[in-house]
Design a protein around this motif. Structure first.
Motif, PDB file in Angstrom:
ATOM      1  N   LEU A  72       5.236   7.017  -3.655  1.00 31.93           N
ATOM      2  CA  LEU A  72       5.916   7.027  -2.356  1.00 31.93           C
ATOM      3  C   LEU A  72       5.404   8.163  -1.466  1.00 31.93           C
ATOM      4  O   LEU A  72       5.200   7.977  -0.257  1.00 31.93           O
ATOM      5  CB  LEU A  72       7.432   7.132  -2.535  1.00 31.93           C
ATOM      6  CG  LEU A  72       8.127   5.881  -3.046  1.00 31.93           C
ATOM      7  CD1 LEU A  72       9.574   6.185  -3.416  1.00 31.93           C
ATOM      8  CD2 LEU A  72       8.051   4.771  -2.009  1.00 31.93           C
ATOM      9  N   LEU A  73       5.180   9.321  -2.047  1.00 29.48           N
ATOM     10  CA  LEU A  73       4.655  10.449  -1.266  1.00 29.48           C
ATOM     11  C   LEU A  73       3.242  10.148  -0.771  1.00 29.48           C
ATOM     12  O   LEU A  73       2.882  10.511   0.360  1.00 29.48           O
ATOM     13  CB  LEU A  73       4.696  11.736  -2.087  1.00 29.48           C
ATOM     14  CG  LEU A  73       6.093  12.294  -2.347  1.00 29.48           C
ATOM     15  CD1 LEU A  73       6.034  13.470  -3.320  1.00 29.48           C
ATOM     16  CD2 LEU A  73       6.786  12.688  -1.054  1.00 29.48           C
ATOM     17  N   THR A  88       6.683   6.999  -9.536  1.00 32.38           N
ATOM     18  CA  THR A  88       7.196   6.342  -8.325  1.00 32.38           C
ATOM     19  C   THR A  88       7.255   7.326  -7.167  1.00 32.38           C
ATOM     20  O   THR A  88       6.854   6.993  -6.038  1.00 32.38           O
ATOM     21  CB  THR A  88       8.586   5.729  -8.581  1.00 32.38           C
ATOM     22  OG1 THR A  88       8.485   4.795  -9.652  1.00 32.38           O
ATOM     23  CG2 THR A  88       9.129   5.040  -7.345  1.00 32.38           C
ATOM     24  N   LEU A  89       7.725   8.536  -7.437  1.00 33.41           N
ATOM     25  CA  LEU A  89       7.781   9.559  -6.393  1.00 33.41           C
ATOM     26  C   LEU A  89       6.382   9.882  -5.879  1.00 33.41           C
ATOM     27  O   LEU A  89       6.168   9.965  -4.668  1.00 33.41           O
ATOM     28  CB  LEU A  89       8.467  10.824  -6.917  1.00 33.41           C
ATOM     29  CG  LEU A  89       8.536  12.004  -5.951  1.00 33.41           C
ATOM     30  CD1 LEU A  89       9.275  11.634  -4.676  1.00 33.41           C
ATOM     31  CD2 LEU A  89       9.186  13.206  -6.634  1.00 33.41           C
ATOM     32  N   GLN A 126      14.982   5.321  -1.560  1.00 34.98           N
ATOM     33  CA  GLN A 126      14.454   5.618  -2.893  1.00 34.98           C
ATOM     34  C   GLN A 126      13.755   6.978  -2.910  1.00 34.98           C
ATOM     35  O   GLN A 126      13.942   7.770  -3.840  1.00 34.98           O
ATOM     36  CB  GLN A 126      13.483   4.513  -3.327  1.00 34.98           C
ATOM     37  CG  GLN A 126      12.966   4.680  -4.741  1.00 34.98           C
ATOM     38  CD  GLN A 126      12.015   3.562  -5.151  1.00 34.98           C
ATOM     39  OE1 GLN A 126      11.373   2.934  -4.317  1.00 34.98           O
ATOM     40  NE2 GLN A 126      11.918   3.333  -6.451  1.00 34.98           N
ATOM     41  N   LEU A 127      12.983   7.260  -1.876  1.00 39.10           N
ATOM     42  CA  LEU A 127      12.288   8.540  -1.785  1.00 39.10           C
ATOM     43  C   LEU A 127      13.290   9.698  -1.752  1.00 39.10           C
ATOM     44  O   LEU A 127      13.133  10.689  -2.474  1.00 39.10           O
ATOM     45  CB  LEU A 127      11.395   8.575  -0.543  1.00 39.10           C
ATOM     46  CG  LEU A 127      10.672   9.880  -0.251  1.00 39.10           C
ATOM     47  CD1 LEU A 127       9.736  10.262  -1.395  1.00 39.10           C
ATOM     48  CD2 LEU A 127       9.915   9.785   1.064  1.00 39.10           C
ATOM     49  N   GLN A 128      14.324   9.568  -0.935  1.00 37.85           N
ATOM     50  CA  GLN A 128      15.335  10.626  -0.845  1.00 37.85           C
ATOM     51  C   GLN A 128      16.026  10.860  -2.187  1.00 37.85           C
ATOM     52  O   GLN A 128      16.228  12.005  -2.603  1.00 37.85           O
ATOM     53  CB  GLN A 128      16.362  10.288   0.238  1.00 37.85           C
ATOM     54  CG  GLN A 128      15.805  10.391   1.637  1.00 37.85           C
ATOM     55  CD  GLN A 128      16.754   9.856   2.702  1.00 37.85           C
ATOM     56  OE1 GLN A 128      17.688   9.127   2.406  1.00 37.85           O
ATOM     57  NE2 GLN A 128      16.505  10.229   3.948  1.00 37.85           N
ATOM     58  N   GLN A 173      12.641   4.498   1.908  1.00 41.76           N
ATOM     59  CA  GLN A 173      13.116   5.806   2.370  1.00 41.76           C
ATOM     60  C   GLN A 173      14.298   6.289   1.520  1.00 41.76           C
ATOM     61  O   GLN A 173      14.347   7.454   1.127  1.00 41.76           O
ATOM     62  CB  GLN A 173      13.521   5.739   3.845  1.00 41.76           C
ATOM     63  CG  GLN A 173      13.907   7.071   4.439  1.00 41.76           C
ATOM     64  CD  GLN A 173      12.769   8.069   4.452  1.00 41.76           C
ATOM     65  OE1 GLN A 173      11.653   7.753   4.835  1.00 41.76           O
ATOM     66  NE2 GLN A 173      13.034   9.289   4.029  1.00 41.76           N
TER      67      GLN A 173
END
Length: 113
Positions: free
Chosen positions: A85-86, A81-82, A61-63, A59
């Motif tokens: 994660l999405l 990576t984004l 890392q995503l932010q 979470q």
């Protein structure tokens, strides 16, 4: 339910089969027709899945990546990576929705019974 299920045993007394009354069989087969139901999970497992989320590390890392993305400062690796994660968030939301749907169906069936 105990009257609706009978077990078939072999000569050693091991359960080798099951007999269901017609109503129980129809309930089980009607549930399996709906491919969105998560069959094989108990109510506690469904509840835990319905309330699950990304790990705190993922979470954060995503932010961070979303902020960098809004500023157009992502490298190719960070973009991958984004995207990963999405995709995980999307899949988790689908599973959570299916768990909530399954819980709702089971609760409605219990209220009718």
């Amino acid at each position: 339910m105990s009257d609706s299920v009978q077990y078939v045993t072999n000569a050693q007394g091991e359960k080798v089969g099951v007999l269901l009354d017609l109503e129980t069989y129809q309930q089980l087969t009607n549930l399996s027709v709906d491919s969105e139901l998560l069959i094989g999970l108990n109510l506690d497992e469904l509840q835990a899945l319905a309330e699950s989320s990304l790990s705190p590390k993922a979470q954060i890392q995503l932010q961070e990546l979303l902020i960098k993305n809004s500023e157009n400062h992502l490298s190719n690796e960070e973009t991958e990576t984004l995207d990963r994660l999405l995709a995980q968030v999307d899949q988790l939301n689908i599973l959570k929705t299916r768990a909530k749907y399954t819980l709702n169906i089971f609760q409605n069936k219990q209220q009718v019974a």
